[in-house]
Design a protein around this motif. Structure first.
Motif, mmCIF file in Angstrom:
data_model
loop_
_atom_site.group_PDB
_atom_site.id
_atom_site.type_symbol
_atom_site.label_atom_id
_atom_site.label_comp_id
_atom_site.label_asym_id
_atom_site.label_seq_id
_atom_site.Cartn_x
_atom_site.Cartn_y
_atom_site.Cartn_z
ATOM 1 N N ASN A 2 18.658 11.628 24.111
ATOM 2 C CA ASN A 2 18.340 11.722 25.538
ATOM 3 C C ASN A 2 18.301 13.172 25.996
ATOM 4 O O ASN A 2 18.127 13.448 27.179
ATOM 5 C CB ASN A 2 19.323 10.911 26.385
ATOM 6 N N LEU A 3 18.455 14.109 25.064
ATOM 7 C CA LEU A 3 18.425 15.527 25.420
ATOM 8 C C LEU A 3 16.984 16.013 25.457
ATOM 9 O O LEU A 3 16.501 16.705 24.556
ATOM 10 C CB LEU A 3 19.262 16.337 24.417
ATOM 11 N N SER A 4 16.298 15.631 26.513
ATOM 12 C CA SER A 4 14.880 15.957 26.621
ATOM 13 C C SER A 4 14.401 15.726 28.047
ATOM 14 O O SER A 4 14.886 14.834 28.743
ATOM 15 C CB SER A 4 14.062 15.090 25.660
ATOM 16 N N ASP A 5 13.449 16.551 28.472
ATOM 17 C CA ASP A 5 12.777 16.346 29.759
ATOM 18 C C ASP A 5 11.598 15.390 29.632
ATOM 19 O O ASP A 5 10.895 15.142 30.617
ATOM 20 C CB ASP A 5 12.267 17.686 30.306
ATOM 21 N N ILE A 6 11.364 14.868 28.433
ATOM 22 C CA ILE A 6 10.211 13.989 28.242
ATOM 23 C C ILE A 6 10.300 12.767 29.147
ATOM 24 O O ILE A 6 9.291 12.242 29.611
ATOM 25 C CB ILE A 6 10.109 13.569 26.756
ATOM 26 N N GLY A 7 11.516 12.325 29.427
ATOM 27 C CA GLY A 7 11.659 11.163 30.299
ATOM 28 C C GLY A 7 11.097 11.386 31.678
ATOM 29 O O GLY A 7 10.586 10.467 32.313
ATOM 30 N N LEU A 8 11.182 12.620 32.152
ATOM 31 C CA LEU A 8 10.686 12.921 33.491
ATOM 32 C C LEU A 8 9.171 12.783 33.590
ATOM 33 O O LEU A 8 8.630 12.584 34.668
ATOM 34 C CB LEU A 8 11.087 14.349 33.883
ATOM 35 N N LYS A 9 8.496 12.887 32.458
ATOM 36 C CA LYS A 9 7.032 12.880 32.510
ATOM 37 C C LYS A 9 6.486 11.529 32.962
ATOM 38 O O LYS A 9 5.386 11.452 33.507
ATOM 39 C CB LYS A 9 6.447 13.247 31.150
ATOM 40 N N THR A 10 7.239 10.442 32.732
ATOM 41 C CA THR A 10 6.739 9.130 33.133
ATOM 42 C C THR A 10 6.523 9.088 34.639
ATOM 43 O O THR A 10 5.476 8.632 35.114
ATOM 44 C CB THR A 10 7.719 8.028 32.715
ATOM 45 N N PHE A 11 7.512 9.558 35.409
ATOM 46 C CA PHE A 11 7.349 9.591 36.865
ATOM 47 C C PHE A 11 6.211 10.517 37.266
ATOM 48 O O PHE A 11 5.343 10.149 38.069
ATOM 49 C CB PHE A 11 8.638 10.046 37.540
ATOM 50 N N TRP A 12 6.214 11.731 36.731
ATOM 51 C CA TRP A 12 5.236 12.715 37.176
ATOM 52 C C TRP A 12 3.810 12.352 36.775
ATOM 53 O O TRP A 12 2.855 12.677 37.492
ATOM 54 C CB TRP A 12 5.612 14.098 36.658
ATOM 55 N N LYS A 13 3.654 11.661 35.652
ATOM 56 C CA LYS A 13 2.322 11.171 35.281
ATOM 57 C C LYS A 13 1.800 10.214 36.345
ATOM 58 O O LYS A 13 0.676 10.359 36.840
ATOM 59 C CB LYS A 13 2.383 10.450 33.935
ATOM 60 N N ARG A 14 2.616 9.202 36.666
ATOM 61 C CA ARG A 14 2.172 8.196 37.632
ATOM 62 C C ARG A 14 1.989 8.811 39.013
ATOM 63 O O ARG A 14 1.035 8.475 39.748
ATOM 64 C CB ARG A 14 3.188 7.057 37.678
ATOM 65 N N TRP A 15 2.903 9.696 39.393
ATOM 66 C CA TRP A 15 2.809 10.345 40.691
ATOM 67 C C TRP A 15 1.511 11.136 40.812
ATOM 68 O O TRP A 15 0.807 11.056 41.836
ATOM 69 C CB TRP A 15 4.012 11.266 40.893
ATOM 70 N N ALA A 16 1.167 11.896 39.783
ATOM 71 C CA ALA A 16 -0.062 12.697 39.821
ATOM 72 C C ALA A 16 -1.292 11.808 39.901
ATOM 73 O O ALA A 16 -2.240 12.096 40.652
ATOM 74 C CB ALA A 16 -0.134 13.601 38.594
ATOM 75 N N LEU A 17 -1.297 10.716 39.139
ATOM 76 C CA LEU A 17 -2.437 9.789 39.174
ATOM 77 C C LEU A 17 -2.578 9.159 40.561
ATOM 78 O O LEU A 17 -3.691 9.036 41.088
ATOM 79 C CB LEU A 17 -2.253 8.695 38.118
ATOM 80 N N ASP A 18 -1.460 8.747 41.144
ATOM 81 C CA ASP A 18 -1.491 8.174 42.487
ATOM 82 C C ASP A 18 -1.986 9.173 43.503
ATOM 83 O O ASP A 18 -2.838 8.863 44.354
ATOM 84 C CB ASP A 18 -0.094 7.696 42.884
ATOM 85 N N MET A 19 -1.436 10.365 43.447
ATOM 86 C CA MET A 19 -1.768 11.371 44.450
ATOM 87 C C MET A 19 -3.234 11.792 44.381
ATOM 88 O O MET A 19 -3.858 12.116 45.403
ATOM 89 C CB MET A 19 -0.878 12.578 44.274
ATOM 90 N N LEU A 20 -3.800 11.744 43.186
ATOM 91 C CA LEU A 20 -5.207 12.088 43.006
ATOM 92 C C LEU A 20 -6.113 10.866 43.158
ATOM 93 O O LEU A 20 -7.332 10.977 43.005
ATOM 94 C CB LEU A 20 -5.428 12.735 41.643
ATOM 95 N N GLY A 21 -5.523 9.713 43.461
ATOM 96 C CA GLY A 21 -6.309 8.503 43.692
ATOM 97 C C GLY A 21 -6.900 7.892 42.447
ATOM 98 O O GLY A 21 -7.917 7.200 42.507
ATOM 99 N N GLU A 22 -6.261 8.106 41.306
ATOM 100 C CA GLU A 22 -6.821 7.655 40.029
ATOM 101 C C GLU A 22 -6.139 6.419 39.463
ATOM 102 O O GLU A 22 -6.516 5.942 38.391
ATOM 103 C CB GLU A 22 -6.750 8.788 39.001
ATOM 104 N N SER A 23 -5.132 5.889 40.159
ATOM 105 C CA SER A 23 -4.406 4.738 39.608
ATOM 106 C C SER A 23 -4.416 3.523 40.515
ATOM 107 O O SER A 23 -3.929 2.473 40.114
ATOM 108 C CB SER A 23 -2.952 5.140 39.322
ATOM 109 N N ASN A 24 -4.953 3.641 41.713
ATOM 110 C CA ASN A 24 -4.969 2.514 42.641
ATOM 111 C C ASN A 24 -6.337 2.377 43.296
ATOM 112 O O ASN A 24 -7.114 3.331 43.360
ATOM 113 C CB ASN A 24 -3.908 2.707 43.747
ATOM 114 N N GLU A 25 -6.582 1.179 43.777
ATOM 115 C CA GLU A 25 -7.834 0.924 44.507
ATOM 116 C C GLU A 25 -7.883 1.753 45.767
ATOM 117 O O GLU A 25 -6.880 1.923 46.437
ATOM 118 C CB GLU A 25 -7.943 -0.566 44.853
#
Length: 455
Positions: free
Chosen positions: A432-455
């Motif tokens: 668990n010694l990694s920032d890789i876990g944080l990428k899951t949130f930031w991936k989805r957040w970026a897609l949402d904010m750019l309008g690429e993950s929702n209708e």
């Protein structure tokens, strides 16, 4: 429309997360008016948001006030036993209808002009209707409703008519949720949620949930005082970190978008510890409700830190106590940090227990959770202090050009050991010694904010 300035910040974030660089989130995203407005529109109005527990409203007419983003809603169990989520805004002149945090009622009457609605949100009473509203179509002026669905006693709602079903939205996250809400025999909350306002950006909390480095420093005193059994808990020091810690990332919904991530720690001695739940509670657990791998996680678990996008965070923190002479017990809580402004949030915290918990232990577990993770909790105070500092730092203009480093434990930087034969949903990493876990949130957040993950 997104301004060029904000588009640049969002594009930097997306490129960094999807190109496996893990360095590239601008500090400014933690405190910006335009980004905050876009979050309300593209994150909170598009996705399913956790609103509480069915056990909070057990009887017909029971209701609680909750929020989707900054919009206020009444969550009510109707006379037909169906749970609905009604916008707490009168259709006449836009006043708040009720201000009580909870109660029981068959009707809701606006205190401004007396318009009255039933538990379904239907407009059923209009004062002076014969004099001033003779031709008013009552069916057209009911309360706005959010789509409401439940999963194993958990209430979610969305105001997006095009959103997938809740089951599709949760996707593989249900596999991990089931360990908490099924294998334990089901859970129910103790009392109303504890809530308080903090001068933080809501994402600081979510980001912190996937951060495995900060406990060594931010919470060091917890282990020093003996309130945490560091050999078995995640609050360990570098000498006790073992390969029995796992990070699970990119847990997907049914549309293949990231929706969940977690940190899990097993007991190093491979004992059957059940997150340190005492035997009188463990005997009510339901092994038949989950598969062998899920039961193994519960049986061997010492700590699990679990997030569901956008802002639901769950912790089972085993081997915790208040006083030096107290026995070790688990802390279980559901936390949601709701945005109020770019630099202000309201933190909600529910303290559930397994349904088979004896009354004396119910009180002890709730007290322990409040003493460690609450506005005055010994652990929570550490975290909020740090989140406040991050939010303040992000306020300035220079913050737009400060790129934050998310490279800790990433490919090429750390010991990333992907467990290729893992049977758990998502990508399982043997530390668990990694920032890789944080990428899951930031991936989805970026897609949402750019309008690429929702209708």
């Amino acid at each position: 429309m997104v301004s060029d300035r904000v588009y640049r910040l969002l594009k930097i974030t997306k490129d960094a997360m999807f190109e496996n660089k893990y360095a590239g989130i601008p500090l400014k995203v933690f405190n910006d008016e335009e980004i905050f407005e876009l979050e309300l529109r593209n994150v909170f109005t598009k996705n399913w948001v956790f609103l509480g527990f069915e056990s909070e409203i057990p009887n017909p007419g029971d209701y609680v006030l909750r929020y989707i983003g900054i919009d206020p809603f009444i969550v009510i169990r109707g006379e037909d036993n169906k749970i609905r989520t009604l916008l707490n805004i009168c259709r006449h002149k836009g006043n708040l209808i009720i201000r009580d945090e909870r109660g029981n009622s068959k009707f809701f009457q606006c205190p401004y002009h007396g318009w009255t609605y039933d538990y379904k949100g239907k407009l059923v009473g209009v004062p002076f209707r014969e004099k001033g509203f003779k031709n008013l179509d009552l069916e057209s002026w009911g309360l706005i409703q959010a789509r409401t669905e439940t999963y194993e006693g958990l209430i979610f709602a969305t105001i997006n008519p095009k959103a997938p079903s809740l089951e599709e939205y949760l996707g593989d996250a249900k596999w991990y949720l089931d360990i908490i809400v099924k294998a334990t025999g089901g859970i129910e909350v103790i009392g109303p949620p504890h809530k308080w306002i903090a001068d933080i950006n809501w994402k600081s909390d979510v980001d912190n949930f996937g951060d495995s480095l900060h406990p060594f420093y931010t919470h060091k005193v917890i282990g020093d005082l003996g309130l945490i059994e560091t050999r078995k808990n995640r609050f360990s020091n570098s000498k006790t970190v073992s390969r029995t810690e796992f990070l699970v990332v990119d847990i997907k919904d049914k549309r293949n978008f990231p929706v969940s991530w977690l940190i899990y720690r097993m007991d190093p001695n491979q004992e059957d510890v059940y997150f340190s739940y005492p035997a009188e509670i463990v005997k009510s657990f339901n092994q038949s409700s989950v598969n062998e791998d899920q039961w193994y996680i519960l049986r061997k678990g010492a700590a699990m830190i679990f997030s569901v996008y956008p802002n639901l965070n769950i912790i089972i923190e085993g081997f915790t106590k208040i006083g030096s002479k107290d026995p070790y017990l688990p802390v279980l809580f559901f936390r949601q940090t709701n945005p109020l402004a770019p630099d202000k949030s309201i933190i909600w915290r529910w303290y559930p227990v397994p349904k088979g918990t004896p009354e004396d232990l119910r009180i002890k577990l709730a007290d322990l959770a409040r003493a460690t993770f609450s506005s005055t909790g010994v652990i929570e105070q550490d975290d909020v202090f740090m989140w406040r500092g991050q939010t303040r730092a992000a306020r300035g203009i220079i913050a737009e050009d400060i790129i934050l480093n998310y490279q800790f434990g990433s490919l090429g930087m750390g010991d990333v050991d992907i467990v290729k034969d893992a049977k758990w949903p998502g990508t399982v990493i043997g530390t668990n010694l990694s920032d890789i876990g944080l990428k899951t949130f930031w991936k989805r957040w970026a897609l949402d904010m750019l309008g690429e993950s929702n209708e």
